[in-house]
Design a protein around this motif. Structure first.
Motif, short mmCIF file in Angstrom:
data_model
loop_
_atom_site.label_atom_id
_atom_site.label_comp_id
_atom_site.label_asym_id
_atom_site.label_seq_id
_atom_site.Cartn_x
_atom_site.Cartn_y
_atom_site.Cartn_z
N GLY A 116 3.38 6.99 0.49
CA GLY A 116 2.21 6.81 1.35
C GLY A 116 1.04 7.68 0.91
O GLY A 116 1.20 8.71 0.25
N GLY A 117 -0.16 7.24 1.26
CA GLY A 117 -1.35 8.01 0.93
C GLY A 117 -1.73 7.97 -0.53
O GLY A 117 -2.42 8.87 -1.02
N ARG A 118 -1.28 6.94 -1.24
CA ARG A 118 -1.58 6.76 -2.66
C ARG A 118 -1.16 7.98 -3.48
O ARG A 118 -1.86 8.42 -4.40
CB ARG A 118 -3.06 6.46 -2.87
CG ARG A 118 -3.56 5.23 -2.13
CD ARG A 118 -4.89 4.76 -2.63
NE ARG A 118 -4.77 4.23 -4.00
CZ ARG A 118 -5.80 3.78 -4.72
NH1 ARG A 118 -7.02 3.79 -4.19
NH2 ARG A 118 -5.63 3.33 -5.94
N GLU A 154 2.01 -1.87 2.83
CA GLU A 154 2.66 -2.63 3.90
C GLU A 154 3.74 -1.84 4.63
O GLU A 154 4.07 -2.17 5.77
CB GLU A 154 3.27 -3.92 3.33
CG GLU A 154 2.23 -4.94 2.90
CD GLU A 154 2.84 -6.28 2.54
OE1 GLU A 154 4.09 -6.41 2.66
OE2 GLU A 154 2.09 -7.18 2.15
N TYR A 155 4.26 -0.79 4.00
CA TYR A 155 5.38 -0.08 4.61
C TYR A 155 5.13 1.42 4.79
O TYR A 155 6.04 2.16 5.16
CB TYR A 155 6.65 -0.31 3.79
CG TYR A 155 7.04 -1.77 3.78
CD1 TYR A 155 7.63 -2.36 4.89
CD2 TYR A 155 6.76 -2.58 2.67
CE1 TYR A 155 7.95 -3.71 4.90
CE2 TYR A 155 7.08 -3.93 2.67
CZ TYR A 155 7.67 -4.49 3.79
OH TYR A 155 7.99 -5.83 3.81
N CYS A 156 3.90 1.86 4.55
CA CYS A 156 3.52 3.25 4.83
C CYS A 156 2.13 3.26 5.46
O CYS A 156 1.18 2.74 4.87
CB CYS A 156 3.47 4.09 3.54
SG CYS A 156 5.06 4.36 2.75
N THR A 157 2.02 3.82 6.64
CA THR A 157 0.73 3.94 7.32
C THR A 157 0.39 5.42 7.45
O THR A 157 1.24 6.22 7.86
CB THR A 157 0.78 3.29 8.71
OG1 THR A 157 1.03 1.90 8.57
CG2 THR A 157 -0.53 3.50 9.45
N LEU A 224 -6.95 10.54 17.03
CA LEU A 224 -6.03 9.99 16.04
C LEU A 224 -6.61 8.69 15.52
O LEU A 224 -7.09 7.86 16.30
CB LEU A 224 -4.64 9.74 16.64
CG LEU A 224 -3.83 10.97 17.03
CD1 LEU A 224 -4.06 11.33 18.48
CD2 LEU A 224 -2.34 10.72 16.79
N SER A 225 -6.55 8.51 14.22
CA SER A 225 -7.11 7.30 13.62
C SER A 225 -6.31 6.92 12.38
O SER A 225 -5.65 7.76 11.76
CB SER A 225 -8.58 7.52 13.24
OG SER A 225 -8.70 8.60 12.33
N LEU A 226 -6.38 5.64 12.05
CA LEU A 226 -5.71 5.15 10.84
C LEU A 226 -6.57 5.45 9.63
O LEU A 226 -7.79 5.31 9.65
CB LEU A 226 -5.47 3.64 10.94
CG LEU A 226 -4.53 3.15 12.04
CD1 LEU A 226 -4.42 1.63 12.00
CD2 LEU A 226 -3.15 3.78 11.90
#
Length: 264
Positions: A116-118, A154-157, A224-226
């Motif tokens: 996640g987070g590149r 698609e599988y890490c936010t 909190l934000s995406l």
């Protein structure tokens, strides 16, 4: 001298003298004063007992690791046989390393390891810039054409938490567990300063975190934000994914009660 005979008074040993002094001064009772000395000493564990405990812990850990890897192998087989996508929970580095080695040369299934987070998964215990610690695997049939970038998005936010008082708040793992998020659904929690945190979660619990997590934290104007999937997650201090003992016992009790209800 009595009756013309000299008598010799035996000197008490230092230990007896101390006991008599303690009795005369009222420091302790006769029962305590004359207890065997070994009763006051800490019990010494034999080296063989210590080695046995260490060996047992290592064996249990190895057994758990083997069980996790076997479950993941079943997921990979499912993806290969049914041409579907299977995703593991977030794993600690030691488990992820074993899984990585297991699927390096497989032709029937592709295993994407994402954090996640590149960021890239860390290849060692030392986390370098642009690397992550906890990772998960996305298994897919080779013919489906999924790439690692899509698998990660698609599988890490990634969720950004701002204006939180980390010193006064509950730990993030405890706070997440408090809103019903299992730590298997959480990747890295990265603290960039005293009030800003980035965390990777399973997309299925992202809305739950956005809606409820602020209630478990302390701070004025917590938000909190995406984070955009194309944005690089910054470096920082990665928090240990560990619950407090009290919360662990509470969650274990809930699991037991839930299981008891199911089988009643």
């Amino acid at each position: 001298m009595m009756n013309g005979k000299r008598t010799t008074r035996a000197m008490a040993s230092p230990t007896i003298q101390l006991m008599l002094l303690a009795l005369s001064s009222g420091i302790c009772s006769p029962a305590h004063a004359f207890q065997p000395l070994m009763a006051h000493r800490a019990q010494i564990r034999r080296a063989s007992d210590i080695r046995w405990n260490i060996d047992t812990m290592n064996l249990n850990r190895t057994s758990r690791l083997y069980g996790v890897v076997q479950d993941i192998e079943s997921q990979a087989k499912m993806a290969a046989d049914t041409w579907s996508i299977e995703v593991t929970s977030f794993l600690e580095p030691d488990v992820a390393k074993k899984v990585d080695e297991l699927f390096q040369d497989r032709a029937d299934v592709v295993a994407f390891r994402v954090v996640g987070g590149r960021r890239m998964p860390s290849a060692s215990e030392t986390i370098s810039s642009g690397e992550g610690r906890r990772s998960r695997f996305v298994f897919v049939h080779p013919e489906l054409g999924l790439d690692i970038g899509t698998a990660e998005s698609e599988y890490c936010t990634v969720i950004l938490v701002e204006n939180v008082n980390l010193k006064a708040s509950n730990t993030l793992p405890n706070a997440l567990a408090g809103i019903g998020v299992n730590l298997d659904q959480v990747g890295d929690i990265v603290v960039t300063d005293n009030s800003t945190v980035y965390m990777v979660v399973d997309p299925t619990v992202a809305k739950q975190c956005l809606r409820l997590l602020s209630k478990e934290l302390v701070g004025v104007g917590i938000s909190l934000s995406l984070v955009d999937e194309h944005e690089f997650m910054p470096d920082g201090e990665i928090q240990e994914m560990k619950l407090s003992r009290i919360l662990e016992r509470k969650m274990d009790r809930k699991k037991y009660e839930k299981g008891y209800v199911q089988f009643s």
